[in-house]
Design a protein around this motif. Structure first.
Motif, PDB file in Angstrom:
ATOM      1  N   SER A  22       0.832  -1.000  -0.017  1.00  0.00           N
ATOM      2  CA  SER A  22       0.064  -0.071  -0.031  1.00  0.00           C
ATOM      3  C   SER A  22       0.765   1.200  -0.006  1.00  0.00           C
ATOM      4  CB  SER A  22      -1.072   0.000   1.271  1.00  0.00           C
ATOM      5  OG  SER A  22      -1.905  -1.090   1.089  1.00  0.00           O
ATOM      6  N   LYS A  23       1.965   1.280   0.766  1.00  0.00           N
ATOM      7  CA  LYS A  23       2.943   2.508   0.792  1.00  0.00           C
ATOM      8  C   LYS A  23       3.512   2.633  -0.598  1.00  0.00           C
ATOM      9  CE  LYS A  23       7.071   4.279   2.911  1.00  0.00           C
ATOM     10  NZ  LYS A  23       7.982   4.001   3.826  1.00  0.00           N
ATOM     11  N   ALA A  24       3.765   1.839  -1.229  1.00  0.00           N
ATOM     12  CA  ALA A  24       4.513   2.032  -2.510  1.00  0.00           C
ATOM     13  C   ALA A  24       3.340   2.249  -3.418  1.00  0.00           C
ATOM     14  CB  ALA A  24       5.011   0.475  -2.898  1.00  0.00           C
ATOM     15  N   GLY A  25       2.358   1.851  -3.548  1.00  0.00           N
ATOM     16  CA  GLY A  25       1.083   2.142  -4.363  1.00  0.00           C
ATOM     17  C   GLY A  25       0.694   3.473  -4.190  1.00  0.00           C
ATOM     18  N   ILE A  26       0.640   3.834  -3.139  1.00  0.00           N
ATOM     19  CA  ILE A  26       0.162   5.233  -2.641  1.00  0.00           C
ATOM     20  C   ILE A  26       1.062   6.180  -2.955  1.00  0.00           C
ATOM     21  CG2 ILE A  26      -0.481   6.971  -0.808  1.00  0.00           C
ATOM     22  CD1 ILE A  26      -1.747   4.463   0.505  1.00  0.00           C
ATOM     23  N   PHE A 330      -7.100   1.728  -1.948  1.00  0.00           N
ATOM     24  CA  PHE A 330      -6.189   2.933  -2.398  1.00  0.00           C
ATOM     25  C   PHE A 330      -4.715   2.625  -2.647  1.00  0.00           C
ATOM     26  CE2 PHE A 330      -4.558   7.149  -1.180  1.00  0.00           C
ATOM     27  CZ  PHE A 330      -5.504   7.937  -1.971  1.00  0.00           C
ATOM     28  N   GLY A 331      -4.433   1.654  -2.146  1.00  0.00           N
ATOM     29  CA  GLY A 331      -2.851   1.275  -2.341  1.00  0.00           C
ATOM     30  C   GLY A 331      -2.589   0.505  -3.895  1.00  0.00           C
ATOM     31  N   GLU A 332      -3.701   0.311  -4.376  1.00  0.00           N
ATOM     32  CA  GLU A 332      -3.716  -0.246  -5.690  1.00  0.00           C
ATOM     33  C   GLU A 332      -3.797   0.770  -6.815  1.00  0.00           C
ATOM     34  OE1 GLU A 332      -2.833  -3.787  -6.909  1.00  0.00           O
ATOM     35  OE2 GLU A 332      -2.153  -3.454  -4.930  1.00  0.00           O
ATOM     36  N   ALA A 333      -2.715   1.283  -7.490  1.00  0.00           N
ATOM     37  CA  ALA A 333      -2.753   2.554  -8.535  1.00  0.00           C
ATOM     38  C   ALA A 333      -3.630   2.001  -9.416  1.00  0.00           C
ATOM     39  CB  ALA A 333      -1.197   2.705  -8.952  1.00  0.00           C
ATOM     40  N   ASN A 334      -3.895   0.605 -10.013  1.00  0.00           N
ATOM     41  CA  ASN A 334      -4.828   0.445 -11.156  1.00  0.00           C
ATOM     42  C   ASN A 334      -6.371   0.747 -10.742  1.00  0.00           C
ATOM     43  OD1 ASN A 334      -4.269  -0.380 -13.730  1.00  0.00           O
ATOM     44  ND2 ASN A 334      -5.346  -2.140 -13.484  1.00  0.00           N
ATOM     45  N   ILE A 335      -6.652   0.905  -9.345  1.00  0.00           N
ATOM     46  CA  ILE A 335      -7.753   1.122  -8.807  1.00  0.00           C
ATOM     47  C   ILE A 335      -8.332   2.776  -9.047  1.00  0.00           C
ATOM     48  CG2 ILE A 335      -9.464   0.976  -7.199  1.00  0.00           C
ATOM     49  CD1 ILE A 335      -8.356  -1.643  -6.300  1.00  0.00           C
ATOM     50  N   GLU A 336      -9.140   2.994  -9.863  1.00  0.00           N
ATOM     51  CA  GLU A 336      -9.752   4.540  -9.943  1.00  0.00           C
ATOM     52  C   GLU A 336     -10.820   5.019  -9.147  1.00  0.00           C
ATOM     53  OE1 GLU A 336     -10.102   4.742 -13.950  1.00  0.00           O
ATOM     54  OE2 GLU A 336     -12.517   4.314 -14.029  1.00  0.00           O
ATOM     55  N   ALA A 337     -11.622   4.052  -8.484  1.00  0.00           N
ATOM     56  CA  ALA A 337     -12.838   4.370  -7.705  1.00  0.00           C
ATOM     57  C   ALA A 337     -13.119   3.373  -6.931  1.00  0.00           C
ATOM     58  CB  ALA A 337     -13.956   4.937  -8.718  1.00  0.00           C
ATOM     59  N   VAL A 338     -13.761   3.600  -5.603  1.00  0.00           N
ATOM     60  CA  VAL A 338     -14.320   2.566  -4.954  1.00  0.00           C
ATOM     61  C   VAL A 338     -15.761   3.206  -4.239  1.00  0.00           C
ATOM     62  CG1 VAL A 338     -14.274   1.350  -2.714  1.00  0.00           C
ATOM     63  CG2 VAL A 338     -12.038   1.609  -3.738  1.00  0.00           C
ATOM     64  N   ILE A 339     -16.880   2.465  -4.714  1.00  0.00           N
ATOM     65  CA  ILE A 339     -18.051   3.053  -4.478  1.00  0.00           C
ATOM     66  C   ILE A 339     -18.879   1.951  -3.392  1.00  0.00           C
ATOM     67  CG2 ILE A 339     -20.599   3.363  -5.389  1.00  0.00           C
ATOM     68  CD1 ILE A 339     -17.458   3.149  -7.798  1.00  0.00           C
ATOM     69  N   TYR A 340     -19.092   2.364  -2.169  1.00  0.00           N
ATOM     70  CA  TYR A 340     -19.766   1.654  -1.323  1.00  0.00           C
ATOM     71  C   TYR A 340     -21.372   1.737  -1.656  1.00  0.00           C
ATOM     72  CZ  TYR A 340     -20.680  -0.359   3.148  1.00  0.00           C
ATOM     73  OH  TYR A 340     -20.887  -1.452   4.388  1.00  0.00           O
ATOM     74  N   TRP A 341     -22.124   0.731  -1.319  1.00  0.00           N
ATOM     75  CA  TRP A 341     -23.350   0.490  -2.018  1.00  0.00           C
ATOM     76  C   TRP A 341     -24.404   1.299  -1.201  1.00  0.00           C
ATOM     77  CZ3 TRP A 341     -23.987   0.425  -6.509  1.00  0.00           C
ATOM     78  CH2 TRP A 341     -25.106  -0.236  -7.396  1.00  0.00           C
ATOM     79  N   ASN A 342     -24.922   0.698  -0.411  1.00  0.00           N
ATOM     80  CA  ASN A 342     -26.041   1.473   0.567  1.00  0.00           C
ATOM     81  C   ASN A 342     -25.697   2.058   1.814  1.00  0.00           C
ATOM     82  OD1 ASN A 342     -28.308   0.282  -1.009  1.00  0.00           O
ATOM     83  ND2 ASN A 342     -27.721  -2.015  -0.239  1.00  0.00           N
ATOM     84  N   LEU A 343     -26.008   3.542   1.520  1.00  0.00           N
ATOM     85  CA  LEU A 343     -25.364   4.191   2.711  1.00  0.00           C
ATOM     86  C   LEU A 343     -26.005   4.086   3.937  1.00  0.00           C
ATOM     87  CD1 LEU A 343     -23.724   6.564   3.466  1.00  0.00           C
ATOM     88  CD2 LEU A 343     -25.276   8.270   2.458  1.00  0.00           C
ATOM     89  N   VAL A 344     -27.637   4.196   3.921  1.00  0.00           N
ATOM     90  CA  VAL A 344     -28.513   3.956   5.051  1.00  0.00           C
ATOM     91  C   VAL A 344     -29.041   2.656   5.367  1.00  0.00           C
ATOM     92  CG1 VAL A 344     -30.271   5.274   6.230  1.00  0.00           C
ATOM     93  CG2 VAL A 344     -28.979   6.438   4.385  1.00  0.00           C
ATOM     94  N   ASP A 345     -29.119   2.272   6.561  1.00  0.00           N
ATOM     95  CA  ASP A 345     -29.574   0.844   6.868  1.00  0.00           C
ATOM     96  C   ASP A 345     -31.209   0.963   6.783  1.00  0.00           C
ATOM     97  OD1 ASP A 345     -27.498  -0.484   7.429  1.00  0.00           O
ATOM     98  OD2 ASP A 345     -27.471  -0.261  10.018  1.00  0.00           O
ATOM     99  N   GLY A 346     -31.629  -0.138   6.297  1.00  0.00           N
ATOM    100  CA  GLY A 346     -33.118  -0.431   6.272  1.00  0.00           C
ATOM    101  C   GLY A 346     -33.788   0.033   5.054  1.00  0.00           C
ATOM    102  N   TYR A 347     -32.828   0.469   4.065  1.00  0.00           N
ATOM    103  CA  TYR A 347     -33.617   0.962   2.693  1.00  0.00           C
ATOM    104  C   TYR A 347     -32.532   0.236   1.610  1.00  0.00           C
ATOM    105  CZ  TYR A 347     -35.404   4.775   5.525  1.00  0.00           C
ATOM    106  OH  TYR A 347     -35.917   5.379   6.418  1.00  0.00           O
TER     107      TYR A 347
END
Length: 443
Positions: A22-26, A330-347
């Motif tokens: 991760s350190k190297a990738g960042i 975040f430490g993988e330079a080939n990854i350009e985005a990370v998207i969490y799915w459902n922000l709120v419980d119960g929906y």
């Protein structure tokens, strides 16, 4: 072994590997060098000045789906959701499911005032919010068999392809200039097939070639479930790899490869699930193998369950697990985005609002409670991107009129103090072929 112990064991057992990689990738993939050169109005160097750099944005994208915008039962919740989303994310996944975007043939729900469908806000509403708040939208998705409209099924396969072509044309005409990233296919090699298009051997190639005609300047993304992280990954013999490789070899214009990372499990089997899915060694195998295809990645959908929506212990575990996972990604330079799915419980999907007994609500996998109060994980992720992975520093400019720095890619405010006067300048440090760009600021 306690739940906390088996959840964190894969990360602790591989702490050295994660830290080094991760350190190297960042350092090599998320940050760059640049030079600030100060000039006066005559082009002469300005000496003995200070430049205070404050990072305002990240080029790296981190977000969530925006399926619940203005979908809550009270205006207070709607307002809180809008506020939290813009404070914590710079990307939003916008729903383009064909069945709910065009439930009646020829009458798409594009407009903001379209009839409401739960968890499927109209694109215009989503984009209005994103554009007002500097959030990058991404479309999910153009061709997804599990959510094709019922009216499509009355047509034969050749006609279905024509209907898909029409859908893509309409989406492109209205949104290609406003949404850069489009998921073209999703979850294409598992599940029950509703339309014969999905059984067509050239399904992926044909879908992407069709999309390219309508979206020639856009990012075209394939998306798939996260089975490769949970199973015995067979390198270039893994089905998803072979599917993408074949499509590329046959001319499919795939720009980006998407991986989901839902931790689907219940309390009875999660110890076995996380032992496999959280294995950093296997995760790196996946990334290194797919990197040979020469395409960037996105982690497109992330869920980590708390199971009990009222357990602070479970929430603390969720926060620590996500801190480890996001550090790896975040430490993988080939990854350009990370998207969490459902922000709120119960929906979440396949359950009524607030019913935690069925569907994806059972996981309690959101970053916020049902009452829109935050879980610890939300703060942890915000701190990573606004504190730990953020460059803010003050440079001293000497006789040369220049100063160099290394910072995270993103937009900065450069506050220059020289000759008793302070000015502000916007600069954007981005990953470019120029390894050390120079920003010349006139002060």
């Amino acid at each position: 072994m306690t739940r906390e112990e088996y959840m964190l064991k894969p990360f602790k057992d591989n702490a050295g590997l994660i830290a080094e990689r991760s350190k190297a990738g960042i350092e090599n993939g998320r940050k760059g060098f640049c030079t600030i050169a100060l000039k006066d109005e005559n082009g002469a160097p300005v000496r003995e000045a200070t430049v205070k750099l404050t990072q305002k944005t990240h080029d790296f994208k981190y977000g969530a789906n925006i399926f619940m915008i203005d979908e809550f039962e009270t205006e207070e919740k709607n307002a809180a959701y809008r506020e939290v989303f813009k404070q914590h994310f710079n990307m939003a996944t916008v729903p383009f499911y064909w069945d709910t975007l065009e439930p009646e043939e020829g009458k798409p729900r594009f407009a903001k005032d379209s009839p409401r469908v739960y968890r499927r806000p109209a694109p215009d509403l989503c984009l209005e919010y994103c554009e007002e708040n500097g959030i990058t939208p991404k479309a999910h998705c153009l061709h997804y068999d599990h959510f094709e409209p019922k009216w499509l099924q009355k047509y034969d396969e050749p006609t279905q392809w024509k209907k898909l072509d029409k859908r893509m044309a309409e989406c492109a005409e209205r949104y290609a200039h406003r949404i850069h990233g489009w998921e073209v296919t999703n979850e294409s090699y598992w599940g029950s097939y509703v339309t014969p298009m999905y059984i067509n051997p050239l399904f992926m190639e044909r879908s992407f070639q069709m999309a390219e005609r309508h979206f020639p300047m856009n990012e075209l993304i394939c998306n798939e479930g996260g089975e490769c992280f949970r199973e015995n990954f067979l390198y270039n013999r893994y089905p998803y790899f072979m599917q993408v490789e074949r499509a590329l070899l046959k001319g499919a214009p795939i720009d980006t490869i998407g991986f989901q990372y839902h931790v689907w499990c219940d309390v009875n089997n999660e110890a076995d699930v996380v032992k496999k899915q959280f294995n950093p060694v296997n995760m790196y195998r996946v990334f290194d193998t797919f990197a040979t295809l020469g395409r960037p990645f996105q982690i497109t959908e992330v869920t980590f369950p708390c199971h009990d929506p009222f357990s602070r212990e479970a929430e603390d575990i969720q926060a620590e697990v996500l801190k480890n996972l996001y550090t790896i990604w975040f430490g993988e330079a080939n990854i350009e985005a990370v998207i969490y799915w459902n922000l709120v419980d119960g929906y979440a999907f396949n359950a009524e609002p607030g019913d935690f007994s069925c569907g994806e609500n059972k996981l309690a996998g959101g970053l916020m409670h049902f009452d829109i109060t935050p879980k610890p994980a939300l703060k942890v992720l915000r701190d990573l991107f606004t504190k730990q992975w953020r460059t803010n520093e003050t440079l001293t400019v000497g006789e040369s009129g220049c100063a160099a720095f290394k910072g995270f890619y993103g937009e900065y405010d450069a506050e220059v103090t020289a000759n008793g006067r302070t000015t502000h300048h916007a600069i954007h440090l981005s990953r470019t072929p120029d390894a050390n760009p120079t920003f010349t600021l006139t002060v």
